[in-house]
Design a protein around this motif. Structure first.
Motif, short mmCIF file in Angstrom:
data_model
loop_
_atom_site.label_atom_id
_atom_site.label_comp_id
_atom_site.label_asym_id
_atom_site.label_seq_id
_atom_site.Cartn_x
_atom_site.Cartn_y
_atom_site.Cartn_z
N UNK A 1 0.84 -1.21 0.00
CA UNK A 1 0.00 0.00 0.00
C UNK A 1 0.87 1.26 0.00
N UNK A 2 1.92 1.25 0.78
CA UNK A 2 2.85 2.39 0.81
C UNK A 2 3.56 2.53 -0.53
N UNK A 3 3.96 1.41 -1.10
CA UNK A 3 4.63 1.40 -2.41
C UNK A 3 3.73 2.01 -3.48
N UNK A 4 2.47 1.60 -3.49
CA UNK A 4 1.51 2.16 -4.45
C UNK A 4 1.32 3.66 -4.25
N UNK A 5 1.22 4.09 -2.98
CA UNK A 5 1.01 5.51 -2.68
C UNK A 5 2.17 6.37 -3.17
N UNK A 6 3.34 5.76 -3.26
CA UNK A 6 4.51 6.48 -3.75
C UNK A 6 4.65 6.41 -5.26
N UNK A 7 3.68 5.78 -5.93
CA UNK A 7 3.68 5.72 -7.38
C UNK A 7 4.36 4.49 -7.95
#
Length: 63
Positions: free
Chosen positions: A33-39
């Motif tokens: 989820x954090x990885x996705x939020x960072x693009x």
């Protein structure tokens, strides 16, 4: 670092163990989820699908 952690988990659980404990899956999903939020890119999506499809208990050994 998040991408690397997800890849490490994939290699450990999908390639080596063939199962993933629920606590580890929850941790990796939080990283994702954090990885996705960072693009993050779509390559990791496939790895996550495979991790999420693993059983969350150790398969019984036939002997």
């Amino acid at each position: 670092m998040l991408r690397d952690r997800i890849i490490q988990a994939y290699n450990h659980y999908c390639d080596d163990k063939k199962w993933i404990p629920i606590y580890a899956l929850e941790s990796i999903n939080a990283c994702f989820r954090s990885y996705e939020a960072l693009g993050g890119n779509g390559v990791i999506n496939g790895l996550m699908e495979q991790l999420n499809d693993l059983p969350n208990y150790e398969p019984h050994q036939k002997g």
